[in-house]
Design a protein around this motif. Structure first.
Motif, PDB file in Angstrom:
ATOM      1  N   ALA A 154       0.753  -1.179   0.033  1.00 27.20           N
ATOM      2  CA  ALA A 154      -0.029  -0.130  -0.022  1.00 27.20           C
ATOM      3  C   ALA A 154       0.715   1.273  -0.104  1.00 27.20           C
ATOM      4  N   VAL A 155       0.603   2.016  -1.000  1.00 21.50           N
ATOM      5  CA  VAL A 155       1.374   3.394  -0.887  1.00 21.50           C
ATOM      6  C   VAL A 155       0.542   4.446  -0.593  1.00 21.50           C
ATOM      7  N   ALA A 184       8.311   9.436  -2.945  1.00 18.01           N
ATOM      8  CA  ALA A 184       7.377   9.486  -4.121  1.00 18.01           C
ATOM      9  C   ALA A 184       8.285   8.658  -5.266  1.00 18.01           C
ATOM     10  N   GLN A 185       9.611   8.663  -5.343  1.00 17.54           N
ATOM     11  CA  GLN A 185      10.371   7.871  -6.091  1.00 17.54           C
ATOM     12  C   GLN A 185      10.369   6.487  -5.747  1.00 17.54           C
ATOM     13  N   THR A 186      10.564   6.042  -4.499  1.00 23.94           N
ATOM     14  CA  THR A 186      10.453   4.787  -3.883  1.00 23.94           C
ATOM     15  C   THR A 186       8.809   4.114  -4.219  1.00 23.94           C
ATOM     16  N   MET A 187       7.980   5.154  -3.649  1.00 23.54           N
ATOM     17  CA  MET A 187       6.664   4.488  -4.100  1.00 23.54           C
ATOM     18  C   MET A 187       6.500   3.852  -5.552  1.00 23.54           C
ATOM     19  N   ALA A 188       7.168   4.897  -6.417  1.00 25.77           N
ATOM     20  CA  ALA A 188       6.829   4.431  -8.103  1.00 25.77           C
ATOM     21  C   ALA A 188       7.516   2.938  -8.236  1.00 25.77           C
ATOM     22  N   GLU A 189       8.739   3.162  -7.864  1.00 24.75           N
ATOM     23  CA  GLU A 189       9.723   1.963  -8.002  1.00 24.75           C
ATOM     24  C   GLU A 189       9.204   0.618  -7.427  1.00 24.75           C
ATOM     25  N   ARG A 219       1.489  17.015  -5.573  1.00 27.09           N
ATOM     26  CA  ARG A 219       0.736  15.786  -5.485  1.00 27.09           C
ATOM     27  C   ARG A 219       0.131  15.478  -6.530  1.00 27.09           C
ATOM     28  N   ARG A 220      -0.203  16.471  -7.349  1.00 27.97           N
ATOM     29  CA  ARG A 220      -1.194  16.108  -8.822  1.00 27.97           C
ATOM     30  C   ARG A 220      -0.159  15.383  -9.612  1.00 27.97           C
ATOM     31  N   ASP A 221       1.296  15.740  -9.728  1.00 26.12           N
ATOM     32  CA  ASP A 221       2.347  15.255 -10.112  1.00 26.12           C
ATOM     33  C   ASP A 221       2.403  13.711  -9.978  1.00 26.12           C
ATOM     34  N   THR A 222       2.668  13.595  -8.665  1.00 22.30           N
ATOM     35  CA  THR A 222       3.020  12.165  -7.990  1.00 22.30           C
ATOM     36  C   THR A 222       2.058  11.300  -8.143  1.00 22.30           C
ATOM     37  N   GLY A 223       0.543  11.789  -7.872  1.00 25.16           N
ATOM     38  CA  GLY A 223      -0.736  11.164  -8.272  1.00 25.16           C
ATOM     39  C   GLY A 223      -0.858  10.735  -9.410  1.00 25.16           C
ATOM     40  N   ALA A 224      -0.753  11.532 -10.353  1.00 24.95           N
ATOM     41  CA  ALA A 224      -0.720  11.204 -11.854  1.00 24.95           C
ATOM     42  C   ALA A 224       0.620   9.839 -12.301  1.00 24.95           C
TER      43      ALA A 224
END
Lengths: 264, 264, 264
Positions: A63-64, A74-79, A104-109
């Motif tokens: 879960a992120v 943010a990077q670790t969540m994506a990886e 947040r919008r960028d990370t969410g997208a």
């Protein structure tokens, strides 16, 4: 449907899935306690040096949560989300206050583009994520669940995820199917991070059934525990304590008695 | 004075101000719960990429706390404090253990130079901040409140902030005016981070009245909730739970009955 | 032995040692509350700019915990541990999930090489640390305490530390001497981070007696508080609250009545 919920809860307790959380600092303690209480095992492994390795080798689900976001997290969540996809393990996205800032919008997208298995948020967050923007006032839902239902359907269609809006009433959809869930208690939004913890619990349930059914099971278990806790609470402090107790003592029958599903 | 407190509490609950906290990891959960219980809405938005934007566009007040300081958080606190000043939004400085290390003394001095609206600390912290050094043994007050009163007055004069010392008795001054507040409960210092949470609550009240009156309102509400919680506590664990319940059920009358103000 | 425990508890409460924790985010709040409840004073000072200075000038003991490890925290833990050795202050290593990833194995080996005074973990963690690898499923003990006893002895011999395994039964050894401790309650592993908090509490006790006796005192106090809390708990939520109350009201007699020591 109710049989599926009962079966999921039983299976979760037998398998005690290990769920990795990359989540915000406000929620860490209560999320861990909620996961243990419901029968799962939490692990807050979040360093870039190890998060993907841990998910691949140890955890059954991820879960992120972007509540207290940083550039590294943010990077670790994506990886780690990519690792989850590669390993065919379910992962849940909790887009806290996703409409509030550009970051947040960028990370969410970005996270949305990585095809989460399940997305759980409040009405404002689901609307913001569906519309790539919008506004979100902190972590509280300004919007009504009912107003966000079509956004949730659209988001499910475009992303391939099961989308859940939680609030006074819950709404779950995979884009085609949809249902509303009734239960819970008015003190639930008065306890911080209960929603974040629910995203972790949903990841645990996602190891027990297909995403749509697993999401229902998680939300129904949570709503039933909330209803039970409400009977022992004098305010949000004692509610939080009683809620963890309730998750721990929850039986399939209690879920049946204390929630109501409306198939749409 | 008591009328001001009652009015502030009512207004806080009507407006439900969104308060941004850049605070330590120990306090995050209880600070968020205290803010919700009293009627405000917390947001722990603290990444350098978004903290100022969030304050400018979303939040009504800011509280910064140096408890678990890092180089990044120190910079973000300073940037966000500048944004608060530019946007004319109140901000509260909580100088945890500010005398303990060079890093804390430097960060405290830097934040002090950015003209906080309100400073809240224990006696040791206020003395250390007023004297640009001194010693501070961790987060506990080694000094007596009464011994720090003149330091608080000096600090208020030199900084332009309202300064509050909290402890067995509270002291509030804007440099000219001053008062002592009596109430609370002996278990309050036995619960970690209640002081940190109070700084967040003070920021919430700072949206409802001028800084001197708002600080009184926050401290009086807190002291009354502590007094009420003490009646339902067997120790610091149950006190913490009862305290959140008490903040939630608090009425202006309870504040009136359970606190006493001494104008100096 | 029991006399030593009673004396340590009394001395801890008289001296109120300041214990520095570099620990994970899940445990911070409950560790701080456990330390205050038992009579010590916690300080979560962990920035590389100040951690060693704070330990040298302010704190009496240190506990490091790798639960939510990062590259910076791993380095700071090592630097601060060196400072503890140089200043002849006791430090406790809590090797959370040390076998789970390469990053944890490396960090665990590095910290082990810095000669901790006391190592406290569950059976899986102690086995992994003793064998420079092995596996560790998250933070839960997959292994039995009894199976890890010889590993604990070997680890104590090779490291010079007192090693404690905590679980349904506790095991303490300095390599030569060894004992088992019985007490506690079945809900203790259902509350997240109670073990992490115990490592902090053990560091506090390490200021009151030699490491072997101090470890026993810490674990016995904890087990007795757990036993007491169990009488007031309906589940893990209310257990956590009652446990903090119990640590606060704990007397040497209660420790005597509620624990049993088996010298091996």
């Amino acid at each position: 449907m109710i049989d599926t919920v009962a079966q999921s809860l039983r299976q979760l307790r037998e398998s005690a899935p290990l769920v990795q959380l990359i989540t915000n600092y406000v929620s860490m303690n209560i999320a861990a306690n909620a996961l243990i209480a419901v029968g799962a095992s939490p692990a807050m492994v979040q360093a870039p040096e190890e998060a993907s390795e841990f998910l691949r080798d140890c955890a059954q689900a991820l879960a992120v949560n972007i509540g207290t976001l940083s550039d590294i997290s943010a990077q670790t969540m994506a990886e780690t989300a990519k690792t989850a996809n590669a390993a065919d393990k379910p992962w849940v996205l909790d887009p806290v206050a996703v409409g509030a800032t550009q970051f947040r919008r960028d990370t969410g997208a970005k996270l949305l583009s990585l095809r989460p298995t399940i997305i759980r948020g409040n009405a404002s967050e689901i609307r913001a994520l569906a519309n790539r923007g919008g506004s979100s006032r902190g972590v509280d839902a300004g919007d009504m669940v009912s107003e966000a239902e079509s956004d949730a359907r659209n988001l499910a269609h475009s992303s391939g995820a099961v989308v859940a809006i939680t609030g006074p009433m819950d709404f779950i959809t995979d884009g085609d199917r949809a249902m509303r869930l009734f239960g819970g208690h008015g003190l639930m939004p008065k306890v911080t991070a209960l929603g974040c913890a629910l995203s972790g619990v949903t990841a645990a349930f996602a190891t027990t059934a297909a995403p749509y059914e697993a999401t229902l099971a998680a939300l129904a278990a949570y709503a039933a525990a909330g209803s039970l806790a409400g009977e022992h609470a004098a305010g949000p402090g004692s509610f939080a304590v009683a809620f963890i107790d309730a998750l721990h003592m929850l039986t399939p029958d209690m879920v049946h008695e204390r929630t109501r599903i409306e198939i749409i």
